[in-house]
Design a protein around this motif. Structure first.
Motif, PDB file in Angstrom:
ATOM      1  N   ARG A 142      -1.161 -10.420 -15.624  1.00 24.68           N
ATOM      2  CA  ARG A 142      -1.371  -8.805 -16.156  1.00 24.68           C
ATOM      3  C   ARG A 142      -0.211  -8.360 -17.002  1.00 24.68           C
ATOM      4  O   ARG A 142       0.900  -8.578 -16.626  1.00 24.68           O
ATOM      5  N   LEU A 151       9.181 -10.278  -7.311  1.00 29.97           N
ATOM      6  CA  LEU A 151       7.794 -10.846  -6.930  1.00 29.97           C
ATOM      7  C   LEU A 151       6.656  -9.850  -6.822  1.00 29.97           C
ATOM      8  O   LEU A 151       5.583 -10.046  -7.154  1.00 29.97           O
ATOM      9  N   MET A 152       7.196  -8.745  -6.457  1.00 31.89           N
ATOM     10  CA  MET A 152       6.053  -7.540  -6.203  1.00 31.89           C
ATOM     11  C   MET A 152       5.453  -7.205  -7.473  1.00 31.89           C
ATOM     12  O   MET A 152       4.005  -7.110  -7.252  1.00 31.89           O
ATOM     13  N   GLU A 428       0.423  -2.932  -1.362  1.00 28.93           N
ATOM     14  CA  GLU A 428      -0.746  -3.516  -1.466  1.00 28.93           C
ATOM     15  C   GLU A 428      -0.648  -4.809  -1.445  1.00 28.93           C
ATOM     16  O   GLU A 428      -0.193  -5.499  -2.414  1.00 28.93           O
ATOM     17  N   GLY A 430      -3.606  -7.092  -0.680  1.00 30.41           N
ATOM     18  CA  GLY A 430      -4.981  -7.505  -0.586  1.00 30.41           C
ATOM     19  C   GLY A 430      -5.815  -6.308  -0.903  1.00 30.41           C
ATOM     20  O   GLY A 430      -5.668  -5.029  -0.653  1.00 30.41           O
ATOM     21  N   HIS A 431      -7.288  -6.799  -1.313  1.00 32.26           N
ATOM     22  CA  HIS A 431      -7.832  -5.853  -1.742  1.00 32.26           C
ATOM     23  C   HIS A 431      -9.298  -6.439  -1.793  1.00 32.26           C
ATOM     24  O   HIS A 431      -9.575  -7.497  -2.162  1.00 32.26           O
ATOM     25  N   GLY A 463      -9.413 -10.123  -3.053  1.00 32.12           N
ATOM     26  CA  GLY A 463      -8.146 -10.469  -3.624  1.00 32.12           C
ATOM     27  C   GLY A 463      -6.904 -10.532  -2.686  1.00 32.12           C
ATOM     28  O   GLY A 463      -6.685  -9.575  -2.067  1.00 32.12           O
ATOM     29  N   ARG A 468       3.004 -11.897  -4.095  1.00 29.58           N
ATOM     30  CA  ARG A 468       3.486 -10.550  -3.657  1.00 29.58           C
ATOM     31  C   ARG A 468       3.498 -10.528  -2.008  1.00 29.58           C
ATOM     32  O   ARG A 468       4.548  -9.715  -1.414  1.00 29.58           O
TER      33      ARG A 468
END
Ligand code: ATP
Ligand code: MG
Length: 601
Positions: A142, A151-152, A428, A430-431, A463, A468
C-alpha cells in the motif's frame, strides 16, 4: 542455537526515528533493519516471530474450514476494472503499480478480492460446493502517505486475507461469526488482548464490518466504548443516542455585523457580549465546505453541524455516497481551499451559512441539528452572521439533505443503552467484512443454485495484519528493559547463560547438558557462548525478550542454577531438574494460551 553464531547486534541507545515502543525495541533488539521508507528487512529473530504468528493465524483460519492458497501479488489492471475498483484505488493513490515491458499495467496487491472472485467463478460452479473459504498469507503493498511506527504502518507487509463464498446470507452470517471467533482465538493464542468493534466498510465496500483492536495509547484508531453495555465502535462508524433539545432565542432572523470573528468560539463570545445571551457554540451552525472528486468531475458539498461538534469526513463521504448516489462514489474528499470558499460564499472564510448566497452542489445538515429552533449562521457576507435563523423557516428555498455527520465524543450517549460512551485509542490488527454481492455481481461471478438458475456469490472477506500483530504484541508486552514476548511467538523459549571463569568446565558442562536436554525435548533454546560480560548478556536477553533464562554460575558447585523468567523473579532450582522445569514452564505457558483460545465463544 549458539549465540556466538546468531549474529546478534543490539543497540544500547534508542534510535531517534523510533517514536513508539515496538519500533524502538524491535530496532534495538536487532529484529528489524530499515531498508527504505516504510520498507523493512526482517532479521533472523523477527523472521522466527513472524513465522510463528503466521502459523497460528493460518491454523485458526484452517480450523474454520478455510483452504489455503497463494495468489499473485501482481494483479492485472483489467481484472480490477471489472470490479470498478481500479479507478477508486488510483484516485486514493493507495495502489502501487508496475508496468511490464509490453506496457501492461499491474497493481501490486493491496488486497485480493478481484483475484479470488475470478478464481471462485472458475472453480465453484454449483451451490453444492458452497460455502467455501480461500485464504492466503502473503505480502501486501500500500502506498501509505506516512509510513511510520516501524512495522505498524509500512508500504509492504504480511497480511492473512480470507474470502468466503455463499449461496445465502444466513451462510455468510455463519462464516462471519466463525471468523470472529477464529480471530479472537488467534489473538488469545498470540498473547494479545484484542476486542471487536463495529467499523466502517471503507473502500472494500459491503454492509457489515468489525475491526479487531488492541488497546494502546499509541494506536492510530479512536474507539468509542459504552460503560453500560458491550457497544464498541470505531469513531468512523460510532453513532450516539439522540437527545431532544430546546431553547429560547431571537424570534426573527437578523443579519448582525460580526467584525473579524469567523470562528465559532469568537462569534459566541462576540454575540453574547453584544446582548444575545442565548447564544452558545451548540446554537451556532458550523458550515464546512468540501470538494468531492467523483468519476468524471467534482461536486461541492456544504456540511452543517452544531458549532460544538466536528465533521467526521468518513461519515460525510458515506453520506454523499448515500444521498448523491447517481453521481458514483466519492473518490476523494478535501476541504475547500480559502479561495474556493470565497468563490462559493462571496465572503472570507468563516462566514458561510445556509442561505441562497451559498454556491454548493449539495447541502447536508447533520441529523441532530434542530430545524425548528433559532440558531446563528454565517451570512455568506464577510463580517456578518444571521442571528435567530431557523432552517425550517428561513432556509425554505434550499434543498437540505439530512444525515449523520458528526464525530462521536466521550460523554455522548450510547446508541444502544442509557449509559455514556468514552473514547480510547487502539491499533487495528484485523478486519472482517460482509461484502454481499458487490464483487461477484460486478465481475459476473456466478454459481448455479438449487433452482438451476445463475446467482452471484454472496461474499465475505477477512484480514489480519500478521506483521502489524507482531508490533502490537510488543506494544502490549514490554518494560524499561525491553520486549517480553508471549511464549507462543517468542523467537526462542529459553536462553542458557553460563557465567564462570573461562575454562570452568563444571559451569560449561552444566549449561551444555541443560541445552542438550532442552533441544532433545523440542524446546527452542539458545546457549550464550559469547565472550561477553554476564551483565552485557543479561541486558541483551532482556532486550530481545526471551521468556526464560537459566544462569549457570557459582551455584553449579552445589548443584543449583538460577531460573529467571523475563516477567518474574529469579529463583534457584536444582541443576539436575533444570531442563525438566524449563520444559514444564514452556509447555504450561503454551497450554495456557491455548486454553484461553478454547474459552472464546
Ligand atoms: P488502516 O486503517 O490501519 O490503514 P486498513 O483498514 O486500511 O488499515 P485493511 O484493509 O482492513 O486495513 O487490512 C487488514 C489488516 O491489514 C489491517 O487490520 C491491519 O492489521 C493490516 N494493515 C493494513 N495496512 C497496513 C500497513 N500499512 N502496514 C501494516 N499492516 C497493515
Ligand atoms: Mg481495516
Amino acid at each position: 542455537m549458539r549465540a556466538s553464531r546468531m549474529n546478534l547486534v543490539t543497540l544500547r541507545e534508542d534510535p531517534s526515528e523510533a517514536e513508539i515502543a515496538s519500533h524502538r525495541l524491535l530496532l534495538r533488539g536487532g529484529f528489524l533493519h530499515k531498508s527504505g521508507a516504510g520498507l523493512y528487512l526482517y532479521a533472523p529473530l523477527l523472521k522466527r516471530v513472524i513465522d510463528k504468528a503466521s502459523r497460528i493465524v493460518a491454523d485458526e483460519i484452517s480450523r474454520t474450514g478455510g483452504l489455503e492458497v497463494t495468489m499473485p501479488i501482481m494483479q492485472e489492471q483489467a481484472l480490477w476494472e471489472k470490479s470498478g475498483r481500479w479507478t477508486t484505488y488510483q484516485a486514493s493513490r493507495t495502489m502501487l503499480t508496475v508496468r511490464d515491458r509490453g506496457g501492461q499495467v499491474f497493481g501490486l496487491a493491496p488486497t485480493a478480492e478481484e483475484v479470488v472472485t475470478d478464481y471462485a467463478a472458475t472453480v465453484v460452479k454449483s451451490y453444492k460446493q458452497l460455502p467455501v473459504t480461500f485464504f492466503q498469507q502473503h505480502t501486501k503493498f500500500r502506498d501509505e502517505i506516512r509510513p511510520r511506527f516501524g512495522l505498524m504502518r509500512v508500504k509492504e507487509f504480511i497480511m492473512m486475507d480470507a474470502y468466503s463464498f455463499h449461496d445465502a446470507d444466513t451462510s455468510l452470517d455463519q462464516t462471519y461469526d466463525a471468523m470472529r471467533v477464529a480471530y479472537l482465538r488467534t489473538f488469545k493464542r498470540l498473547g494479545l488482548e484484542a476486542f471487536a468493534v463495529e467499523a466502517d466498510s471503507g473502500a472494500i465496500g459491503g454492509n457489515g464490518s468489525h475491526e479487531f483492536m488492541v488497546a494502546a495509547a499509541v494506536g492510530e484508531d479512536a474507539i468509542l466504548f459504552c460503560s453500560g453495555c458491550d457497544y464498541a465502535a470505531n469513531v468512523e462508524r460510532a453513532t450516539r443516542r439522540a437527545v431532544a433539545v430546546t431553547w429560547e432565542g431571537a424570534a426573527t432572523a437578523t443579519s448582525v455585523e460580526t467584525p473579524k470573528v469567523g470562528t465559532i468560539e469568537d462569534v459566541t463570545k462576540f454575540l453574547t457580549a453584544a446582548g444575545h445571551t442565548w447564544v452558545t457554540a451548540g446554537r451556532c451552525l458550523k458550515c464546512v465546505l468540501y470538494v468531492a472528486k467523483i468519476t468524471g468531475g467534482e461536486v461541492t458539498v456544504a456540511a452543517f453541524v452544531s458549532g460544538d461538534r466536528q465533521v467526521n469526513e468518513v461519515k460525510l463521504t458515506n453520506a454523499i455516497n448515500r444521498q448523491v448516489h447517481d453521481r458514483g462514489p466519492v473518490l476523494e474528499l478535501r476541504p475547500m481551499h480559502p479561495e474556493e470558499v470565497v468563490a462559493a460564499t462571496g465572503a472570507k472564510p468563516g462566514f458561510a451559512g445556509p442561505t441562497t448566497g451559498l454556491k454548493a452542489n449539495y447541502l447536508i445538515v447533520d441529523q441532530s441539528v434542530p430545524r425548528n429552533l433559532p440558531m446563528v449562521v454565517g451570512a455568506n457576507r464577510t463580517d456578518h452572521h444571521i442571528v435567530g435563523y431557523r432552517l425550517d423557516r428561513d432556509a425554505a428555498g434550499l434543498t437540505l439533505l439530512s444525515d449523520d455527520l458528526v464525530t462521536v465524543e466521550t460523554g455522548d450517549g450510547c446508541p444502544r443503552c442509557t449509559a455514556t460512551l468514552a473514547q480510547k485509542r487502539g491499533i487495528e490488527v484485523g478486519h472482517i467484512f460482509k461484502l454481499g454481492t458487490k464483487y461477484s455481481a460486478a465481475m459476473k461471478a456466478e454459481f448455479t443454485g438449487q433452482d438451476q438458475k445463475l446467482h452471484p456469490f454472496i461474499m465475505g472477506c477477512y484480514g489480519i495484519g500478521t506483521s502489524r500483530v507482531v508490533a502490537a504484541a510488543v506494544e502490549q508486552h514490554n518494560d524499561q528493559d525491553g520486549i517480553r514476548w508471549p511464549m507462543a511467538i517468542a523467537p526462542y523459549h529459553c536462553v542458557i547463560v553460563p557465567v564462570g571463569k573461562p575454562g570452568d568446565t563444571a559451569v560449561e558442562g552444566a549449561a551444555q547438558s541443560i541445552y542438550d536436554a532442552l533441544l532433545a525435548a523440542g524446546i527452542e533454546a539458545v546457549l550464550d557462548d559469547r565472550d561477553q560480560k554476564p551483565g552485557v548478556k543479561f541486558k541483551d536477553w532482556d532486550l530481545i525478550g526471551i521468556p526464560l533464562r537459566i544462569v549457570c554460575g557459582r551455584g553449579v558447585a552445589e548443584g543449583l542454577v538460577e531460573l529467571k523468567p523475563r516477567d518474574g523473579a529469579a529463583e534457584n532450582i536444582p541443576l539436575a531438574s533444570a531442563a525438566e522445569v524449563v520444559i514444564g514452564r514452556v509447555r504450561a505457558a503454551l497450554s495456557a494460551s491455548q486454553a484461553a483460545a478454547d474459552a472464546v465463544r
